[in-house]
Design an enzyme around this catalytic site. Sequence first.
Site, PDB file in Angstrom:
ATOM      1  N   ALA A  66      -6.414  -3.374  -7.239  1.00  0.00           N
ATOM      2  CA  ALA A  66      -6.695  -2.165  -8.004  1.00  0.00           C
ATOM      3  C   ALA A  66      -5.482  -1.252  -7.892  1.00  0.00           C
ATOM      4  CB  ALA A  66      -7.928  -1.473  -7.443  1.00  0.00           C
ATOM      5  N   GLY A 109      -8.482  -6.363  -5.639  1.00  0.00           N
ATOM      6  CA  GLY A 109      -9.107  -6.552  -6.944  1.00  0.00           C
ATOM      7  C   GLY A 109      -8.535  -7.734  -7.708  1.00  0.00           C
ATOM      8  N   GLU A 112     -10.397 -10.562  -6.514  1.00  0.00           N
ATOM      9  CA  GLU A 112     -11.778 -10.417  -7.001  1.00  0.00           C
ATOM     10  C   GLU A 112     -11.918 -10.821  -8.464  1.00  0.00           C
ATOM     11  OE1 GLU A 112     -12.046  -6.336  -5.559  1.00  0.00           O
ATOM     12  OE2 GLU A 112     -13.772  -6.922  -4.362  1.00  0.00           O
ATOM     13  N   GLU A 132      -7.987  -4.550   1.528  1.00  0.00           N
ATOM     14  CA  GLU A 132      -8.504  -3.183   1.384  1.00  0.00           C
ATOM     15  C   GLU A 132      -8.644  -2.471   2.727  1.00  0.00           C
ATOM     16  OE1 GLU A 132      -9.646  -5.844  -0.221  1.00  0.00           O
ATOM     17  OE2 GLU A 132     -10.112  -5.336  -2.305  1.00  0.00           O
TER      18      GLU A 132
HETATM   19  N1  CO8 Z   1      -1.423  -0.372  -6.967  1.00  0.00           N
HETATM   20  C1  CO8 Z   1      -0.449   0.362  -7.501  1.00  0.00           C
HETATM   21  N2  CO8 Z   1       0.845  -0.010  -7.475  1.00  0.00           N
HETATM   22  C2  CO8 Z   1       1.154  -1.181  -6.877  1.00  0.00           C
HETATM   23  C3  CO8 Z   1       0.159  -1.995  -6.287  1.00  0.00           C
HETATM   24  C4  CO8 Z   1      -1.181  -1.551  -6.354  1.00  0.00           C
HETATM   25  N3  CO8 Z   1      -2.206  -2.275  -5.851  1.00  0.00           N
HETATM   26  N4  CO8 Z   1       0.761  -3.094  -5.767  1.00  0.00           N
HETATM   27  C5  CO8 Z   1       2.073  -2.968  -6.013  1.00  0.00           C
HETATM   28  N5  CO8 Z   1       2.316  -1.815  -6.686  1.00  0.00           N
HETATM   29  C6  CO8 Z   1       3.605  -1.303  -7.153  1.00  0.00           C
HETATM   30  C7  CO8 Z   1       4.427  -0.786  -5.997  1.00  0.00           C
HETATM   31  O1  CO8 Z   1       4.028   0.522  -5.666  1.00  0.00           O
HETATM   32  C8  CO8 Z   1       5.822  -0.839  -6.568  1.00  0.00           C
HETATM   33  O2  CO8 Z   1       5.998   0.235  -7.445  1.00  0.00           O
HETATM   34  P1  CO8 Z   1       7.339   1.157  -7.341  1.00  0.00           P
HETATM   35  O3  CO8 Z   1       8.448   0.200  -7.663  1.00  0.00           O
HETATM   36  O4  CO8 Z   1       7.100   2.208  -8.367  1.00  0.00           O
HETATM   37  O5  CO8 Z   1       7.388   1.631  -5.948  1.00  0.00           O
HETATM   38  C9  CO8 Z   1       5.788  -2.108  -7.432  1.00  0.00           C
HETATM   39  O6  CO8 Z   1       4.395  -2.351  -7.688  1.00  0.00           O
HETATM   40  C10 CO8 Z   1       6.367  -3.326  -6.727  1.00  0.00           C
HETATM   41  O7  CO8 Z   1       5.692  -3.468  -5.471  1.00  0.00           O
HETATM   42  P2  CO8 Z   1       6.461  -3.605  -4.079  1.00  0.00           P
HETATM   43  O8  CO8 Z   1       7.790  -2.919  -4.144  1.00  0.00           O
HETATM   44  O9  CO8 Z   1       5.535  -3.187  -3.003  1.00  0.00           O
HETATM   45  O10 CO8 Z   1       6.699  -5.185  -4.052  1.00  0.00           O
HETATM   46  P3  CO8 Z   1       6.876  -6.115  -2.746  1.00  0.00           P
HETATM   47  O11 CO8 Z   1       7.319  -7.436  -3.264  1.00  0.00           O
HETATM   48  O12 CO8 Z   1       7.703  -5.413  -1.727  1.00  0.00           O
HETATM   49  O13 CO8 Z   1       5.405  -6.231  -2.115  1.00  0.00           O
HETATM   50  C11 CO8 Z   1       3.006  -6.602  -2.213  1.00  0.00           C
HETATM   51  C12 CO8 Z   1       4.372  -6.897  -2.839  1.00  0.00           C
HETATM   52  C13 CO8 Z   1       2.903  -7.205  -0.816  1.00  0.00           C
HETATM   53  C14 CO8 Z   1       1.945  -7.192  -3.125  1.00  0.00           C
HETATM   54  C15 CO8 Z   1       2.807  -5.065  -2.102  1.00  0.00           C
HETATM   55  O14 CO8 Z   1       3.115  -4.482  -3.369  1.00  0.00           O
HETATM   56  C16 CO8 Z   1       1.421  -4.627  -1.725  1.00  0.00           C
HETATM   57  O15 CO8 Z   1       1.034  -4.727  -0.573  1.00  0.00           O
HETATM   58  N6  CO8 Z   1       0.619  -4.096  -2.712  1.00  0.00           N
HETATM   59  C17 CO8 Z   1      -0.687  -3.578  -2.470  1.00  0.00           C
HETATM   60  C18 CO8 Z   1      -1.697  -4.681  -2.247  1.00  0.00           C
HETATM   61  C19 CO8 Z   1      -3.054  -4.103  -1.971  1.00  0.00           C
HETATM   62  O16 CO8 Z   1      -3.299  -3.401  -1.014  1.00  0.00           O
HETATM   63  N7  CO8 Z   1      -4.019  -4.421  -2.842  1.00  0.00           N
HETATM   64  C20 CO8 Z   1      -5.382  -4.002  -2.706  1.00  0.00           C
HETATM   65  C21 CO8 Z   1      -5.586  -2.758  -3.488  1.00  0.00           C
HETATM   66  S1  CO8 Z   1      -7.203  -2.058  -3.199  1.00  0.00           S
HETATM   67  C22 CO8 Z   1      -8.221  -2.945  -4.200  1.00  0.00           C
HETATM   68  O17 CO8 Z   1      -7.826  -3.814  -4.923  1.00  0.00           O
HETATM   69  C23 CO8 Z   1      -9.654  -2.587  -4.178  1.00  0.00           C
HETATM   70  C24 CO8 Z   1     -10.430  -3.337  -5.250  1.00  0.00           C
HETATM   71  C25 CO8 Z   1     -11.827  -2.870  -5.325  1.00  0.00           C
HETATM   72  C26 CO8 Z   1     -11.876  -1.545  -5.982  1.00  0.00           C
HETATM   73  C27 CO8 Z   1     -12.201  -0.512  -5.025  1.00  0.00           C
HETATM   74  C28 CO8 Z   1     -12.289   0.814  -5.738  1.00  0.00           C
HETATM   75  C29 CO8 Z   1     -12.543   1.961  -4.806  1.00  0.00           C
END
Ligand code: CO8
Length: 258
Positions: A66, A109, A112, A132
């Site tokens: 998400a 997500g 999911e 999460e």
């Molecule tokens: N949301 C928003 N932006 C994101 C997300 C995300 N989930 N994932 C990556 N991005 C963005 C980064 O912020 C970055 O943007 P910017 O260049 O502007 O800083 C760009 O994408 C590239 O990402 P990274 O530089 O971090 O890339 P890396 O190769 O270094 O890392 C990863 C890749 C490991 C995937 C890392 O991006 C990461 O850990 N992302 C988050 C993963 C995460 O925590 N996902 C779970 C999210 S919560 C969720 O899904 C809940 C679902 C149920 C809904 C609940 C509602 C309440």
Amino acid sequence: TASYETILVETRGRVGLITLNRPQALNALNDAIFRDLAQALDAFAADDGIGAVVLTGSAKAFAAGADIKEMASKDFIAAYTGNLIENWTCISRFRKPIVAAVAGYALGGGCEIAMMCDFIIAADTAKFGQPEIKLGTIPGSGGTQRLTKLIGRSKAMDMVLTGRMMDAAEAERSGLVSRVVPADQLLDETLKAAETIAGYSLPITMLAKEAVHRADETSLAEGVLFERRLFHATFGTEDRREGMAAFTEKRPPAFKHR
Ligand code: CO8
């Protein structure tokens, strides 16, 4: 085909292909993506020429979860009254077969929505996780439920409580994905599977899908009864008659999809 802001939509014969396309955010799932997805899936649902759908992302990310930036400032009341992520159910409600082709990250997500599809074909680069917990929240779109049904409680607990990632080999071993293929063949292999499905009778593949999903919802005895009734129902279709006639006459079936 309609054009969308956050996804690419194509048709390949009887297969609809949806590619998540927010590369700047690793396909993080925001409201706009789900508005687009719901519209594209509605169009494929209504199109008699579509017998199966493939949902995919990029080589680096199927979807990294998400959109954390969109969620970050919400409070309970905004999440609750706005029914946060309710619109995600457009995938689980879709009644035609839908296959996820996953390369790179399928996190939170992203994992999911892959699990909302009927099955997952993974590239050897795929990484699955429910991270999460690291954000101070828990899966909100079926992660604790579908993952548990797919891989069992012990492994699901491990994933949900530690937030660690699972690679493609472990995902296949655990039953999260149906097959793993080399990354450069992911889309071809998944489209091939979807074409095979779309070549069968559409009402019959829809019945088959409904019967399998029922296994998650019901007891064995009730499920077997449900299955038998749907099996009986196939005898009311032209395509069931054609399939069995073709076998007897030693020729390929010509399904009318009705
Ligand atoms: N949301 C928003 N932006 C994101 C997300 C995300 N989930 N994932 C990556 N991005 C963005 C980064 O912020 C970055 O943007 P910017 O260049 O502007 O800083 C760009 O994408 C590239 O990402 P990274 O530089 O971090 O890339 P890396 O190769 O270094 O890392 C990863 C890749 C490991 C995937 C890392 O991006 C990461 O850990 N992302 C988050 C993963 C995460 O925590 N996902 C779970 C999210 S919560 C969720 O899904 C809940 C679902 C149920 C809904 C609940 C509602 C309440």
